[in-house]
Design a protein around this motif. Structure first.
Motif, PDB file in Angstrom:
ATOM      1  N   SER A 173       0.633  -1.074  -0.098  1.00 30.26           N
ATOM      2  CA  SER A 173       0.083   0.287  -0.015  1.00 30.26           C
ATOM      3  C   SER A 173       0.588   1.099   0.173  1.00 30.26           C
ATOM      4  O   SER A 173       1.726   1.630   0.345  1.00 30.26           O
ATOM      5  CB  SER A 173      -1.160  -0.510   0.817  1.00 30.26           C
ATOM      6  OG  SER A 173      -1.494   0.984   1.345  1.00 30.26           O
TER       7      SER A 173
ATOM      8  N   HIS B 216     -10.024   2.435  -5.014  1.00 25.41           N
ATOM      9  CA  HIS B 216     -10.679   2.535  -3.053  1.00 25.41           C
ATOM     10  C   HIS B 216     -10.447   3.493  -3.508  1.00 25.41           C
ATOM     11  O   HIS B 216      -9.368   4.363  -2.789  1.00 25.41           O
ATOM     12  CB  HIS B 216      -9.443   0.942  -2.857  1.00 25.41           C
ATOM     13  CG  HIS B 216     -10.141   1.481  -1.177  1.00 25.41           C
ATOM     14  ND1 HIS B 216      -9.148   0.714  -0.362  1.00 25.41           N
ATOM     15  CD2 HIS B 216     -11.467   1.032  -0.795  1.00 25.41           C
ATOM     16  CE1 HIS B 216      -9.704   0.292   0.846  1.00 25.41           C
ATOM     17  NE2 HIS B 216     -11.180   0.782   0.771  1.00 25.41           N
ATOM     18  N   GLY B 217     -12.169   3.652  -2.101  1.00 22.16           N
ATOM     19  CA  GLY B 217     -11.765   5.764  -2.074  1.00 22.16           C
ATOM     20  C   GLY B 217     -11.996   6.415  -2.720  1.00 22.16           C
ATOM     21  O   GLY B 217     -11.907   7.411  -2.539  1.00 22.16           O
TER      22      GLY B 217
ATOM     23  N   TYR C 102     -11.252   2.169   3.290  1.00 26.21           N
ATOM     24  CA  TYR C 102     -10.017   3.351   3.450  1.00 26.21           C
ATOM     25  C   TYR C 102     -10.056   3.946   4.305  1.00 26.21           C
ATOM     26  O   TYR C 102     -10.644   5.102   4.884  1.00 26.21           O
ATOM     27  CB  TYR C 102     -10.626   3.973   1.578  1.00 26.21           C
ATOM     28  CG  TYR C 102     -10.264   5.042   1.340  1.00 26.21           C
ATOM     29  CD1 TYR C 102      -8.987   4.261   0.442  1.00 26.21           C
ATOM     30  CD2 TYR C 102      -9.814   6.213   1.719  1.00 26.21           C
ATOM     31  CE1 TYR C 102      -8.226   4.787  -0.046  1.00 26.21           C
ATOM     32  CE2 TYR C 102      -8.781   6.879   0.766  1.00 26.21           C
ATOM     33  CZ  TYR C 102      -8.375   6.681   0.088  1.00 26.21           C
ATOM     34  OH  TYR C 102      -7.454   7.373  -0.043  1.00 26.21           O
TER      35      TYR C 102
ATOM     36  N   ASP D 171      -6.287  -1.102  -3.566  1.00 31.55           N
ATOM     37  CA  ASP D 171      -6.745  -0.109  -4.114  1.00 31.55           C
ATOM     38  C   ASP D 171      -7.931  -0.533  -5.132  1.00 31.55           C
ATOM     39  O   ASP D 171      -8.534  -0.592  -6.013  1.00 31.55           O
ATOM     40  CB  ASP D 171      -6.018   0.663  -5.832  1.00 31.55           C
ATOM     41  CG  ASP D 171      -4.733   1.812  -5.505  1.00 31.55           C
ATOM     42  OD1 ASP D 171      -5.027   1.876  -3.900  1.00 31.55           O
ATOM     43  OD2 ASP D 171      -4.328   2.486  -5.702  1.00 31.55           O
TER      44      ASP D 171
ATOM     45  N   ARG E 104      -8.995  -6.464  -2.702  1.00 33.15           N
ATOM     46  CA  ARG E 104      -9.785  -5.966  -0.639  1.00 33.15           C
ATOM     47  C   ARG E 104     -10.217  -7.675  -0.055  1.00 33.15           C
ATOM     48  O   ARG E 104     -10.493  -7.985   0.547  1.00 33.15           O
ATOM     49  CB  ARG E 104     -10.346  -5.168  -1.484  1.00 33.15           C
ATOM     50  CG  ARG E 104     -10.383  -3.454  -1.138  1.00 33.15           C
ATOM     51  CD  ARG E 104     -10.852  -2.085  -1.140  1.00 33.15           C
ATOM     52  NE  ARG E 104     -12.052  -2.611  -2.474  1.00 33.15           N
ATOM     53  CZ  ARG E 104     -11.386  -2.066  -3.248  1.00 33.15           C
ATOM     54  NH1 ARG E 104     -10.604  -0.892  -3.963  1.00 33.15           N
ATOM     55  NH2 ARG E 104     -12.744  -1.674  -4.790  1.00 33.15           N
TER      56      ARG E 104
ATOM     57  N   GLY F  29     -15.719   5.237   3.161  1.00 34.68           N
ATOM     58  CA  GLY F  29     -14.392   5.164   3.430  1.00 34.68           C
ATOM     59  C   GLY F  29     -14.558   3.671   3.909  1.00 34.68           C
ATOM     60  O   GLY F  29     -13.693   2.603   4.489  1.00 34.68           O
TER      61      GLY F  29
ATOM     62  N   PHE G 153     -15.235   0.968  -3.169  1.00 35.69           N
ATOM     63  CA  PHE G 153     -15.354   0.573  -1.537  1.00 35.69           C
ATOM     64  C   PHE G 153     -16.161  -0.943  -0.705  1.00 35.69           C
ATOM     65  O   PHE G 153     -16.360  -1.561  -1.413  1.00 35.69           O
ATOM     66  CB  PHE G 153     -16.438   1.574  -0.556  1.00 35.69           C
ATOM     67  CG  PHE G 153     -15.557   3.248  -0.883  1.00 35.69           C
ATOM     68  CD1 PHE G 153     -15.054   3.555  -0.029  1.00 35.69           C
ATOM     69  CD2 PHE G 153     -16.853   3.811  -1.285  1.00 35.69           C
ATOM     70  CE1 PHE G 153     -14.639   5.192   0.131  1.00 35.69           C
ATOM     71  CE2 PHE G 153     -16.611   5.466  -1.504  1.00 35.69           C
ATOM     72  CZ  PHE G 153     -15.345   5.312  -0.768  1.00 35.69           C
TER      73      PHE G 153
END
Length: 404
Positions: free
Chosen positions: A41, A186-187, A307, A80, A85, A150, A179
């Protein structure tokens, strides 16, 4: 906290997400996990306003206490994209269920759960989940959850959903694009209205499921999800029997909102590099969780697919614009309304909830302020306060469901 089953968990690098075909929605195909996106990350930081394309990569992830090095390695992936995830969530499900939190320790047993993906009109896989009462318990209504910025519907909300389902409700939730387990960067929120339209699209399908077809249906929106829920109502006024809002983000509080001059800079930069993570972020665990032990859980990053990086530029602008727009439309809100807010909330302003309560056109409206409570009234308060808020939601739902 005991973690005897954690280190023994050995997910394969090619293990698919274990999602079942919904027995009540047999037309939905089972979707398997796509290849994992590898890498660590990172956080993008600008090195100068005049050189917008010049960045450096800064390590962001911290170790999670109480889990093995292998589990930390899994959690340190670049999140991402949705495949990573989904793998991380699969690996940490047992960890989360063992956490010392009332939502997990006192979760009712026997609740029927189901998970699946739906393809939305933009070609994105949207994660969906349901919680139904024990077999033989009559379902009173559908409760459709809208999560906050998030967040995801697969961590703390699991315990919330089980308690509502145990009271006789079909509870449904989706992860917004970008999300949780849904596809999307992501985010990243390129358009707030796209989130609203996706909620309408997915819950239109869910309201037609056999177990809740023709029954009362309610929106339950938390934080940013409260703003989404209100915008959903304003787009389809006759489709919902009521809206319950938990610490709704009708306006970002002054403490959380960037200064005006910075806002102007963000708007300009968002046109140049919309996905960049440049908006300063405060420690939300400190602001949102009043109970020290629960704050420690939040700070320890057990909600592994949330997030928590700095806000992406376009996302920040979309959230600001959405709340500004919503503030000017509260007088058009006409649905039966329950508003619950911590009186000491410094993330979303409880005074705006008072404003919504006073200005909404709804004839049936209830406002409850919880003295001394922070933003996360369903997750970060004392056990007694959390259960009180849950009981208030269930009592309101019961009072708005006709006896059959």
């Amino acid at each position: 906290m005991h973690h005897s089953t954690i280190t023994a968990f050995r997910p394969s690098a090619h293990q698919p997400v274990l999602l079942r075909r919904s027995p009540c929605n047999s037309g939905v195909p089972t979707l398997r996990q796509k290849p994992i996106v590898k890498g660590s990350s990172f956080l993008i930081v600008s090195t100068g306003a005049a050189r917008l394309r010049n960045f450096k990569i800064v390590a962001k992830k911290k170790s999670i206490e109480g889990v093995s090095d292998q589990m930390n390695a899994i959690a340190s992936q670049n999140l991402d994209h949705a495949p990573a995830r989904r793998r991380v969530r699969l690996a940490f499900t047992q960890v989360q269920e063992q956490l010392d939190h009332v939502l997990f320790k006192m979760a009712p047993s026997g609740i029927r759960t189901d998970e699946w993906f739906e393809m939305n009109s933009k070609g994105q896989e949207i994660f969906c989940k349901s919680w139904l009462p024990k077999p033989g318990v009559r379902i009173k209504a559908a409760v459709c959850f809208v999560h906050g910025y998030g967040d995801t519907c697969t961590f703390f909300f699991e315990g919330i959903a089980k308690r509502i389902a145990a009271s006789g409700y079909g509870v449904y939730a989706i992860d917004h694009p970008g999300f949780g387990l849904s596809e999307g960067l992501h985010g990243y929120v390129p358009s707030f209205n796209d989130i609203v339209d996706n909620v309408i699209e997915q819950y239109t399908k869910i309201k037609g499921r056999p177990e809740v077809r023709g029954m009362p249906r309610f929106l339950l929106g938390q934080s940013m999800g409260g703003a989404v829920a209100l915008k959903v109502h304003l787009k389809e006024r006759r489709e919902w029997d009521g809206i319950a809002l938990v610490a709704p983000m009708c306006k970002i509080s002054e403490e959380m909102s960037p200064p005006k001059q910075l806002q102007k800079a963000l708007i300009f930069l968002s046109r140049v590099m919309p996905k960049a993570k440049l908006v300063p972020a405060k420690d939300l665990a400190e602001l949102a969780f009043r109970d020290p032990q629960k704050r420690k859980l939040a700070s320890a990053d057990y909600n592994v697919i949330s997030y928590s990086d700095q806000t992406r530029l376009k996302t920040a602008v979309e959230l600001l614009n959405a709340t500004n727009e919503l503030e000017s439309q509260v007088e058009k809100v006409s649905s039966p309304l329950l508003i619950l807010h911590g009186a000491a909330d410094k993330v979303t302003d409880p005074n705006i909830s008072k404003f919504l309560y006073q200005k909404a056109a709804s004839k049936d409206k209830t406002l409850k302020l919880y003295d001394g409570s922070y933003h996360s009234i369903l997750e970060g308060e004392s056990d007694e306060r959390i259960l009180e808020v849950l009981d208030d939601i269930i009592e309101w739902l019961d009072s708005h469901c006709p006896v059959r």
